[in-house]
Scaffold this motif. Structure first.
Motif: not given
Length: 300
Positions: A125-129, A215-219, A248-251
């Motif tokens: 996935v990388g940095q993509e939603p 959101d990719p921040s979940v990783f 951290v990664g939005g709502p």
């Protein structure tokens, strides 16, 4: 003014579970390959992703899951045999599964929960939603839940979960969301999440069902998430952190789903799903409904 967020094109489908509730049928056959009428359950899920515009599909598998890869691959011997017989209808059905999407596979070597399965998708996935679709939940194609979730993500950013109201005594079977209302009647702001709470402790009767847009921040959060309920890394725990700290990664938002959902993770619900879908088929429905009425009348 609506913000612009990256287009979502990738779907992740965790499929590494052992399917113990369906033993002995799943001793050598993945539960995702059990037929729902005449099509394996997993194909319905991939078709849903494709219908929402997600044509890059990563399946997170485990041991004894090779039939999943074979199903979405070409079978030249079978195709040749059908072609020689002039059976164009069945040939088209066989080829449909291999032409659906660009399929990728990764093994979840150590099954440590849904959060861990999602984390296995990080290199792809990388940095993509991206979207996550669980194979036990089949959503009727006439109720475009995933498309609506993608719209909410494009509007608000962050992550989006699918929610459904359930009876209070059933909430212990699901992840549960604490929510605030928004201007959209089918969208709520998620303020907290808890995995399978006792009914007395549940913040609402909004249950999380098996669709997520993340959101990719979940990783990054999942990498730091300690094992939770059942000793597993819970996706719910990671989303709880995102809901608590939007920096951290939005709502985190929820789409409240009131459409048709078929649960194939339970033997009784699996049978009910087959009956409902068979009744609605143009080629099977009329005769099947007639037989079903006669059977119910005679038996009951």
């Amino acid at each position: 003014m609506t913000q612009s967020h990256p287009r979502i094109s990738k779907a992740v489908i965790p499929a590494a579970g052992l399917g113990t509730r369906f033993l002995p049928a799943t001793k050598a056959t993945p539960k995702e390959m059990l037929p729902v009428v005449d099509k394996p359950a997993i194909q319905y899920v991939v078709e849903e992703a494709v219908s929402a515009g997600l044509d890059d599909v990563l399946m997170v598998t485990g041991r004894n899951k090779r039939p999943l890869e074979d199903h979405f691959d070409r079978n030249y011997e079978l195709e040749s045999a059908l072609q020689k017989k002039g059976d164009a209808a069945r040939l088209a059905k066989v080829q449909q599964s291999s032409d659906l999407a660009t399929m990728h596979y990764v093994r979840q070597g150590d099954p440590r929960g849904l959060g861990h399965a999602v984390l296995c998708a990080a290199p792809h996935v990388g940095q993509e939603p991206f979207a996550v679709l669980l194979g036990d939940d089949l959503i009727d194609p006439r109720d475009p839940l995933l498309q609506r979730m993608i719209e909410v993500r494009e509007q608000h950013g962050g992550s989006v979960v699918a929610l459904m109201e359930v009876a209070p005594e059933q909430i212990h079977l699901y992840g549960c969301a604490a929510v605030d209302t928004t201007v959209d009647s089918d969208v709520v702001k998620v303020t907290g999440l808890v995995e399978k709470p006792d009914p007395a402790d549940a913040p609402s009767n909004y249950a999380i069902i098996g669709r997520y847009v993340l959101d990719p921040s979940v990783f990054g959060v999942l990498r730091e998430t300690e094992p939770g309920r059942g000793g597993e890394i819970q996706l719910t725990d990671a989303l709880q952190q995102l809901a608590q700290d939007e920096k951290v990664g939005g709502p985190v938002h929820g789409v409240v789903f009131k459409g048709r959902r078929y649960d194939t993770g339970d033997r009784g619900d699996y049978l009910r799903a087959i009956v409902r879908l068979a009744c609605e088929r143009e080629d099977l429905g009329p005769d099947f409904r007639s037989w079903l009425r006669s059977y119910v009348t005679e038996e009951l």
